[in-house]
Enzyme design. Sequence first.
Site, PDB file in Angstrom:
ATOM      1  N   GLU A   1      94.664  78.984  51.711  1.00  0.00           N
ATOM      2  CA  GLU A   1      94.225  79.611  50.462  1.00  0.00           C
ATOM      3  C   GLU A   1      95.105  80.792  50.063  1.00  0.00           C
ATOM      4  O   GLU A   1      95.442  80.975  48.890  1.00  0.00           O
ATOM      5  CB  GLU A   1      92.768  80.073  50.569  1.00  0.00           C
ATOM      6  CG  GLU A   1      91.755  78.927  50.687  1.00  0.00           C
ATOM      7  CD  GLU A   1      91.579  78.434  52.112  1.00  0.00           C
ATOM      8  OE1 GLU A   1      92.152  79.052  53.037  1.00  0.00           O
ATOM      9  OE2 GLU A   1      90.861  77.424  52.317  1.00  0.00           O
TER      10      GLU A   1
ATOM     11  N   HIS B   1      78.787  80.468  52.404  1.00  0.00           N
ATOM     12  CA  HIS B   1      79.149  79.592  51.281  1.00  0.00           C
ATOM     13  C   HIS B   1      78.309  79.872  50.042  1.00  0.00           C
ATOM     14  O   HIS B   1      78.261  79.049  49.134  1.00  0.00           O
ATOM     15  CB  HIS B   1      78.945  78.112  51.663  1.00  0.00           C
ATOM     16  CG  HIS B   1      80.079  77.512  52.438  1.00  0.00           C
ATOM     17  ND1 HIS B   1      80.623  78.105  53.537  1.00  0.00           N
ATOM     18  CD2 HIS B   1      80.776  76.370  52.264  1.00  0.00           C
ATOM     19  CE1 HIS B   1      81.604  77.337  54.019  1.00  0.00           C
ATOM     20  NE2 HIS B   1      81.704  76.285  53.260  1.00  0.00           N
TER      21      HIS B   1
END
Lengths: 313, 324
Positions: B58, B128
């Site tokens: 990422e 999450h």
Amino acid sequence: MSTVDLYRTVRLIRRFEERAIEFVRSGEIVGGIHPYVGQEAIAAGVCAALTAEDVITSTHRGHGHVLARGADPGRLLAELMGRETGLNKGRGGSMHAADLSLGILGANAIVGAAGSIATGAAWAHRRQGRDTVAVTFFGDGAMNEGMLLEAFNLAALWRIPVIFVCENNGYATTMPVGSAVAGSITGRARAFGIPAFTIDGQDPETVLKATTAAVARARSGKGPMFLECLTYRFDAHHTFEHRARLDYRSPDELAAGQSRDPVVIQGTRLPEPERAEVDDEVEAVLDAATEFALGSAHPDPADALKYLYAVMP
Amino acid sequence: MPKLSYLKAMNRALADSLDSDPSVFLLGEDIRVAASNLTAGLQSRFGPDRVLDTPLSEQAFTNFATGAALAGMRPVIEFQIPSLLFLVFEQLANQAHKFSLMTGGQCKVPVTYVVTGSGSRTGWAGQHSDHPYTLLAHVGIKTVVPATPTDAYGLLVSAIRDDDPVVFFAPSAALGVRDDVDFSTLGPVPLGAGRLARSGRDVTVVALGHLVHDALAVADELAGQGISVEVFDPRTVYPLDLDGLAASVAKTRRLVVIDDSNRTSGFAAEILAVAAERFTLDAPPRRVTRPDGAVLPFALALDRAIQPDRDELVAAINAVLEDR
């Protein structure tokens, strides 16, 4: 690029940095600089192998890269002094001085951050059908930044024309490379299938030759290459050390490191009168740069956030 | 009229942007197979160079997008997990966002970051389920949280066309929202422009994203009790539509904010600060938020207990109307 051109570049960087250090002492440059003194051969040799269309990313120790890429010394000095005429209009300073029109995609003060930026730019250029390469400069300290290792992977995976130039000056700030890097620096690049070579980073001709080969390979579509340039930082990590006197390099080590001076190495390849002529030329350029920078206006505080957005919200 | 879902509207905005501008490309994890369904059909239509599937790197691919933007492209990154924004916060806040100023305006970084399924994803637990739009707004990155399919389309198109970095939050709880949409009327929605989701007289409720729909449901419910609720949807967290908000509050003189941020220094805190500085209110304003420092616990009842809900909103509205 000729012998004299390489000499002119290393001499220009050396004298620019020596003058900049004086301006730090006198207070004209606020916040200090990370002097490139001793490492000039790398910027000079690498940039001599590039065309005007190629791009680079620079670092917190970036004045050498910016000068070798052809930036105006007066505008660079004005930037270090925070003047409106600076390369970045006084908004970047020493660690961020860059001339985008010369393909310098920023000077990045976060160690290891720019490798992935250069990789993305090189990928974009290839997609646009441009025959360019990107060079990203970083130090041995960056070899411990995961983000840079991620960039190696992307570059190798997608055969991106990017050249990773590691300026191994032996220290990440004060941390010796031997205490910081497990395995070897080139081994890390090779682990991703990137050809990696260790070269003498004190000799501009050696750096030019190695970079020329790397550039040719990248341009031919064979993907990235990694050059570990062994060098030595003659001066401080940052000018704050001039006062802080950090104790991490012995006098013997300093003397040994400084004994291989890129300016001397390249200078001895020229006849003495020609060398002296270049030196005079460089002083004249820097005199004019100094006059330009010192005579330039400071930015208006009302414009402090003027360039925050491309499109102001 | 045809139905258009929020997620499908985003997909359509991406397809239209790819179609109309060759400098636009998408990158992200598992986007070739459209794991989140955002990019469904796009790789087969536009090819692997314009719908670029990335390894799990990422930080590097976020900076990669910055580099591509500096080289003239308009990258759109998909993050399928909101908490990945924490991982790339340096690359957003310290890199992409700072290039324009630090270079004295020599360059622009037109990257769009799309979070497909922000906030609670129901059952995805602590790492999450965050909703950190305030964090992006705080550092000054243009940040949008659309509520409807029409706005999701319009704000995504505008984000991609914008010359600065823009973070686009698509709340998980809004992805299934469907609208009757005349496709010929779909178009860009300007960043920084709020929208009156419902007109009312007694109190202004400020809500973002999926919470706009909760606010509208509460407004319906309270209408039966003679309370007229105005729902103002800023749509963009930063820059905030202060004029739109001011116009609404000038009319109602009462203010409640429902916000899926943690409480301290959250989006609702900013709205209340603005209210204290600029508005004349007839009652102290209220906010309904996640608790301070909230980490979403897994068990469904606990997950729901942390999130601002309709009951809390009704209570807050009643509180600001108490002295009426």
